[in-house]
Design a protein around this motif. Structure first.
Motif, PDB file in Angstrom:
ATOM      1  N   LYS A  30      95.482  75.244 -24.886  1.00 24.33           N
ATOM      2  CA  LYS A  30      94.815  75.933 -25.803  1.00 24.33           C
ATOM      3  C   LYS A  30      95.543  75.671 -27.123  1.00 24.33           C
ATOM      4  O   LYS A  30      95.079  75.658 -28.269  1.00 24.33           O
ATOM      5  N   ALA A  31      96.956  75.298 -27.082  1.00 24.19           N
ATOM      6  CA  ALA A  31      97.715  74.768 -28.498  1.00 24.19           C
ATOM      7  C   ALA A  31      98.804  73.663 -27.811  1.00 24.19           C
ATOM      8  O   ALA A  31      99.304  74.120 -26.876  1.00 24.19           O
ATOM      9  N   ALA A  32      98.728  72.797 -28.561  1.00 26.13           N
ATOM     10  CA  ALA A  32      99.946  71.757 -28.232  1.00 26.13           C
ATOM     11  C   ALA A  32     100.492  71.081 -29.768  1.00 26.13           C
ATOM     12  O   ALA A  32      99.531  70.695 -30.375  1.00 26.13           O
ATOM     13  N   SER A  88      98.857  61.932 -25.072  1.00 29.82           N
ATOM     14  CA  SER A  88      99.994  62.232 -26.014  1.00 29.82           C
ATOM     15  C   SER A  88     100.242  63.746 -25.625  1.00 29.82           C
ATOM     16  O   SER A  88      99.587  64.502 -25.350  1.00 29.82           O
ATOM     17  N   GLY A  89     101.446  64.214 -26.157  1.00 39.06           N
ATOM     18  CA  GLY A  89     101.733  65.586 -26.007  1.00 39.06           C
ATOM     19  C   GLY A  89     102.564  66.096 -24.573  1.00 39.06           C
ATOM     20  O   GLY A  89     102.260  65.862 -23.689  1.00 39.06           O
ATOM     21  N   GLY A 107      98.757  77.170 -22.345  1.00 42.76           N
ATOM     22  CA  GLY A 107      97.291  77.292 -22.059  1.00 42.76           C
ATOM     23  C   GLY A 107      96.796  78.089 -20.765  1.00 42.76           C
ATOM     24  O   GLY A 107      97.789  79.126 -20.585  1.00 42.76           O
ATOM     25  N   ILE A 108      95.746  77.898 -20.077  1.00 43.65           N
ATOM     26  CA  ILE A 108      95.494  78.708 -19.009  1.00 43.65           C
ATOM     27  C   ILE A 108      95.434  77.877 -17.835  1.00 43.65           C
ATOM     28  O   ILE A 108      94.792  76.622 -17.983  1.00 43.65           O
ATOM     29  N   ILE A 109      95.869  78.404 -16.555  1.00 38.61           N
ATOM     30  CA  ILE A 109      95.925  77.572 -15.164  1.00 38.61           C
ATOM     31  C   ILE A 109      94.535  77.497 -15.007  1.00 38.61           C
ATOM     32  O   ILE A 109      93.672  78.576 -14.972  1.00 38.61           O
TER      33      ILE A 109
END
Length: 83
Positions: free
Chosen positions: A35-37, A63-64, A69-71
């Motif tokens: 959800k966010a990275a 990348s990242g 987030g959500i499993i």
């Protein structure tokens, strides 16, 4: 699923947002719907190809190095508890 993929080193124009195959999970792994990275300094170093010898990940590279987030899928047994 979508991912930001680095197929060759260089500037930010080398980051490609594209559809990729969903990975097959092994025992003990989870698939996280990010959800966010953030983009961290290490992501920039990798993108530019400036990692020390022997430490550069193989390309293509997603990348990242962190995110939240959500499993979405799990091959792990979890025990829930109340908080």
């Amino acid at each position: 699923m979508k991912a930001v993929v680095l197929e060759q080193t260089g500037g930010s124009d080398k980051l490609i947002y594209k559809e990729i195959d969903k990975p097959a999970l092994k025992e003990g792994q989870v698939l996280v719907q990010i959800k966010a990275a953030p983009i961290n300094f290490i992501d920039t170093v990798i993108r530019e190809g400036n990692m020390p010898p022997g430490m550069m990940p193989e390309l293509p590279f997603i990348s990242g190095v962190e995110g939240s987030g959500i499993i979405a899928l799990s091959r792990v047994m979890f025990r829930t508890s109340s908080l």
